[in-house]
Design a protein around this motif. Structure first.
Motif, PDB file in Angstrom:
ATOM      1  N   ARG A 177       0.838  -1.214   0.000  1.00 29.21           N
ATOM      2  CA  ARG A 177       0.000   0.000   0.000  1.00 29.21           C
ATOM      3  C   ARG A 177       0.869   1.258   0.000  1.00 29.21           C
ATOM      4  O   ARG A 177       0.910   1.999   0.980  1.00 29.21           O
ATOM      5  N   PRO A 196      -4.374  -7.559   4.539  1.00 26.04           N
ATOM      6  CA  PRO A 196      -4.304  -7.442   6.005  1.00 26.04           C
ATOM      7  C   PRO A 196      -3.439  -8.534   6.651  1.00 26.04           C
ATOM      8  O   PRO A 196      -2.770  -8.277   7.653  1.00 26.04           O
ATOM      9  N   CYS A 203      -9.413  -2.803   3.008  1.00 19.52           N
ATOM     10  CA  CYS A 203      -7.980  -2.804   2.699  1.00 19.52           C
ATOM     11  C   CYS A 203      -7.747  -3.470   1.342  1.00 19.52           C
ATOM     12  O   CYS A 203      -7.054  -2.925   0.476  1.00 19.52           O
ATOM     13  N   CYS A 225      -4.933   3.546   5.320  1.00 15.49           N
ATOM     14  CA  CYS A 225      -4.306   2.958   6.510  1.00 15.49           C
ATOM     15  C   CYS A 225      -4.574   3.792   7.767  1.00 15.49           C
ATOM     16  O   CYS A 225      -4.749   3.247   8.849  1.00 15.49           O
ATOM     17  N   CYS A 248      -7.873   2.968   9.084  1.00 16.49           N
ATOM     18  CA  CYS A 248      -7.856   1.598   9.619  1.00 16.49           C
ATOM     19  C   CYS A 248      -7.149   1.572  10.986  1.00 16.49           C
ATOM     20  O   CYS A 248      -7.599   0.923  11.931  1.00 16.49           O
TER      21      CYS A 248
END
Ligand code: SF4
Length: 342
Positions: free
Chosen positions: A229, A238, A263, A270, A273
């Motif tokens: 990412r 993940p 994701c 991110c 998250c």
């Protein structure tokens, strides 16, 4: 309460300072539940810490206090469990000595952690009797309470196997005194620390239970994520993300599934998250922080709680040792170990 006799559980922790999330997920969180269904003994083990910290033993008391604070604040309850300090119950040392007489040396030499840790920890001499005898002292800690269940992580499995072998040998020589302890393997999701390696105090990458909300934010926000990412629009995985190991331990399953999907499809970033797990952690340890602040201000109370536990543990350990001395023929007329005198 159940009509059945509750099984006896024993587990312990070395006093190595404040506990981190790995210690919590791997042990403490499960112990808090176990005390509802079992007769539990939980012990902080200064003698074990000495096997490697013998040059600087002064820190052990302070570290013991830190662990005690964390235990009480996380919900170990002195009304439900016996919380005690191993080195305050001298009978452990006596049983360790007696067990050392019947334990063949190769049984200890083949314990994998003995060689592994000797190689890992290069900065001090670990070729000592105490270090070799570590699992034997652990055996004494367990069986002196006739513990039937020992919750441990996989890395300790060999130690419990050894304890079982020693129990069989003891019982064969002197009669059935000890039950063979059963292992209760705790499934521990591997928690990553702030640098992506396994969370460990010695790596300096740990998130501590006592960390403030600000510290938690500061530690998690810059953490490395799945390297795929690079941009917000790049999908990630993940299962390859160190941060997501924290989600697995602290974020409820439904929310976690939603984040994982986000994701993989790059529909969340991110930061977003991470925020979820940061908030989950802040929430999970809110009561903990309050309790810890209280106990920190009342050290006398903490030591009193443990002294109460030491007394309860002593009573059980003394009873077992009276039995052990008896079956081993170590009771002498008028001696200190005459039954009834202990
Ligand atoms: S979105 Fe979450 S799981 Fe995916 S890489 Fe970022 S932090 Fe990790």
């Amino acid at each position: 309460m159940s009509q059945h006799r509750q099984k006896t559980v024993l587990s312990g922790m070395r006093p190595t300072g404040p506990l981190h999330l790995g210690n919590y997920v791997g042990a403490l969180r499960g112990w808090v539940k176990l005390q509802e269904t079992h007769r539990c003994f939980f012990t902080i083990v200064p003698w074990h810490a000495l096997s490697s910290e013998y040059e600087n033993p002064k820190v052990i008391k302070e570290y013991t206090f830190e662990v005690a604070l964390d235990w009480l604040s996380a919900g170990l309850d002195p009304e439900k469990s016996v919380l005690f300090i191993q080195s305050e119950v001298k009978e452990h040392a006596e049983l360790h000595l007696l067990l050392s007489m019947i334990t063949p040396l190769p049984w200890l030499e083949r314990v994998p952690t003995f060689k592994e840790q000797q190689q890992e920890i290069q900065d001090r001499e670990l070729n000592t009797y105490g270090f070799l005898g570590y699992p034997l002292l652990q055996t004494a800690d367990i069986i002196i309470y006739k513990a039937e269940v020992v919750p441990v992580g996989e890395d300790q499995a060999f130690h419990i196997e050894l304890a079982r072998e020693i129990v069989r040998r003891f019982n064969r020589f002197y009669g059935e005194v000890f039950p063979e302890p059963q292992m209760l393997l705790t499934e521990v999701p591997k928690l990553a620390g702030t640098d992506g390696r396994k969370m460990s105090k010695s790596y300096g990458n740990a998130i501590y239970l006592k960390d403030s909300p600000e510290t938690i934010r500061k530690k998690i926000s810059p953490m490395v994520t799945d390297t795929r990412r690079k941009r917000r629009s790049d999908p990630g995985e993940p299962d390859d993300c160190p941060v997501f190991t924290l989600h697995k331990a602290f974020v409820p399953e439904e929310k976690r599934a939603e984040l994982a999907a986000g994701c993989r499809s790059a529909s969340i970033g991110c930061l977003e998250c991470k925020k979820v797990v940061i908030e989950a952690l802040i929430q999970e340890f809110a009561t903990f922080r309050e309790k810890r602040a209280y106990y920190e201000k009342h050290p006398k109370l903490v030591w009193e709680i443990f002294e109460e536990g030491n007394k309860k543990a002593r009573e059980v350990a003394e009873k077992t040792m009276a039995e052990v001395r008896e079956v081993m023929g170590l009771v002498f007329p008028g001696g200190q170990s005459t039954p009834g005198k202990v």
